[in-house]
Design an enzyme around this catalytic site. Structure first.
Site, PDB file in Angstrom:
ATOM      1  N   LEU A  33     -16.621 -10.786 -20.490  1.00  0.00           N
ATOM      2  CA  LEU A  33     -16.448  -9.840 -19.354  1.00  0.00           C
ATOM      3  C   LEU A  33     -15.651  -9.268 -18.642  1.00  0.00           C
ATOM      4  O   LEU A  33     -15.344  -7.825 -17.690  1.00  0.00           O
ATOM      5  CB  LEU A  33     -17.924  -9.650 -18.737  1.00  0.00           C
ATOM      6  CG  LEU A  33     -18.827  -9.350 -19.344  1.00  0.00           C
ATOM      7  CD1 LEU A  33     -20.030  -9.769 -18.097  1.00  0.00           C
ATOM      8  CD2 LEU A  33     -19.337  -8.562 -20.161  1.00  0.00           C
ATOM      9  N   TYR A 141       2.474  -7.725 -28.024  1.00  0.00           N
ATOM     10  CA  TYR A 141       1.232  -7.577 -28.442  1.00  0.00           C
ATOM     11  C   TYR A 141       1.359  -7.977 -30.075  1.00  0.00           C
ATOM     12  O   TYR A 141       0.481  -9.012 -31.025  1.00  0.00           O
ATOM     13  CB  TYR A 141       1.012  -6.518 -28.036  1.00  0.00           C
ATOM     14  CG  TYR A 141      -0.581  -5.739 -28.783  1.00  0.00           C
ATOM     15  CD1 TYR A 141      -1.606  -6.677 -29.391  1.00  0.00           C
ATOM     16  CD2 TYR A 141      -0.499  -4.739 -29.350  1.00  0.00           C
ATOM     17  CE1 TYR A 141      -2.355  -6.276 -29.332  1.00  0.00           C
ATOM     18  CE2 TYR A 141      -1.468  -4.855 -30.601  1.00  0.00           C
ATOM     19  CZ  TYR A 141      -2.628  -4.934 -30.280  1.00  0.00           C
ATOM     20  OH  TYR A 141      -3.743  -4.687 -31.155  1.00  0.00           O
TER      21      TYR A 141
END
Ligand code: UDP
Length: 350
Positions: A33, A141
């Site tokens: 979360l 990334y």
């Protein structure tokens, strides 16, 4: 099938979970979360709050849920942020992913589906891009996702793990219930729609001097529901390997803004900014292989339909899953990993 989904509270994960449940699969969502939202977890799924960095917890969660398939969405996924904080990308996307992979191998998981990215290619030699193009990422990334692709390949060769790695192009759009809400929004379509919603005065165009017809970057946008469908097809036995997911059509930043204006019926003002580091000028997929081998066929291929679904969701949920977030100058950040252990039933989605 019993499916374990990491990052199932995030944008792509939440909609894939919804689609899995609609087809009567049993789903456990594992998410810390930090980027995802509790309200984005479909109420029919089991929710486990936890971090992939917590090796003991992920082993325990996999042992308890005994999945036949694992779908691994949880990641840090922002090009811009990866250029300023590369360590976060190698930690979350490689090191933490290894914990999940080891737990999956130990539990003899039958299928592993991985969210990879077109950023593993870097600027391509030709367009549309097929899976056999050289992979030369120009940002951490893309590099971190490529590293994990290689790990999967070796796990397949050595342990016989069956995996599908999807190289996503630009996921966009929404389902009726779930949509795109990042706490710090850096993506083009939601940022442009914020202007249409009256939540921002203007959007920003990162670079107008690229070697493209209008000088702005070209991307291949794919509807989130079509993306989810590919994951479901990938779970069939015998499906194995690397697949691009895109529509084979490229749209420039300016074209995206125009489409958002048409769909929303609002005027959207844009200001021109310098290039964002790490952005290749043009990324357009060939998804022929996914179509041929997986039987995948996008149902919502037009940019108009993709933007219209996003617009419907944003109009219905102007605050997304919670307080509106704005984009601080020059920043990016996204799905991550890290946190504690808690298991409960999901609450109703927003
Ligand atoms: N972009 C932009 N303004 C924004 C966000 C993005 O001009 O507010 C550009 C970005 O430089 C890239 C394209 O839009 O060329 C798509 O960016 P996004 O972050 O949505 O996805 P990415 O391709 O980085 O995964």
């Amino acid at each position: 099938m019993n499916v374990f989904v990491t990052g199932g509270a995030g944008y792509i994960g939440s909609i894939c979970v919804e689609e899995l449940l609609n087809r009567d699969h049993t789903v456990a969502v594992f998410d810390n979360l930090t980027e995802g939202h509790r309200a984005a977890v479909d109420a029919r799924a089991t929710f486990i709050e936890g971090s992939l960095g917590d090796r003991k917890h992920i082993f325990q969660a996999i042992q308890e849920t005994k999945p036949e398939a694992v779908i691994h969405f949880a990641a840090s996924a922002l090009v811009g942020e990866s250029m300023t904080n590369p360590g976060k990308y190698f930690q979350n996307n490689v090191a933490n992913g290894l914990n999940l992979l080891d737990a999956s191998l130990e539990a003899r998981v039958r299928k592993f589906v991985f969210s990879s990215t077109c950023a593993t290619y870097g600027p391509p030699d030709r367009i549309p891009m097929t899976e056999d193009l050289p992979q030369r990422p120009i940002n951490p990334y893309g590099e971190s996702k490529l590293m994990f692709e290689k790990v999967l390949k070796w796990c397949h060769e050595i342990h016989g793990l069956e995996f599908v790695a999807f190289r996503y192009f630009n996921a966009a759009g929404a389902s009726e219930q779930f949509g795109e809400h990042h706490r710090i929004e850096t993506h083009l379509i939601p940022n442009v729609l914020k202007v249409a919603l009256g939540q921002a005065a203007h959007c920003e165009i990162y670079g107008t001097d690229y070697p493209t017809p209008d000088g702005t970057c070209i991307r291949d946008y794919i509807h989130i529901i079509d993306l989810a469908e590919a994951h479901i097809l990938a779970m069939q036995p015998g499906r194995q390997g690397f697949y691009n997911l895109g529509n084979g059509e490229g749209y420039s930043v300016r074209e995206v803004i125009k489409t958002c204006e048409r769909v929303s019926g609002r005027t959207i003002s844009a200001i021109e900014k310098p290039r964002r580091p790490g952005d290749p000028p043009r990324l357009v997929a060939s998804a022929e292989k996914a179509m041929r081998e997986l039987g995948w066929k996008p149902k919502h291929p037009t940019l108009e339909a993709i933007v219209a679904s996003a617009w419907r969701w944003h109009e219905k949920h102007p605050r997304g899953y919670g307080p509106i977030s704005t984009v601080p100058e020059g920043i990016s950040s996204k799905r991550g990993t890290g946190a504690r252990i808690r298991k409960s039933r999901a609450q109703t989605a927003a």
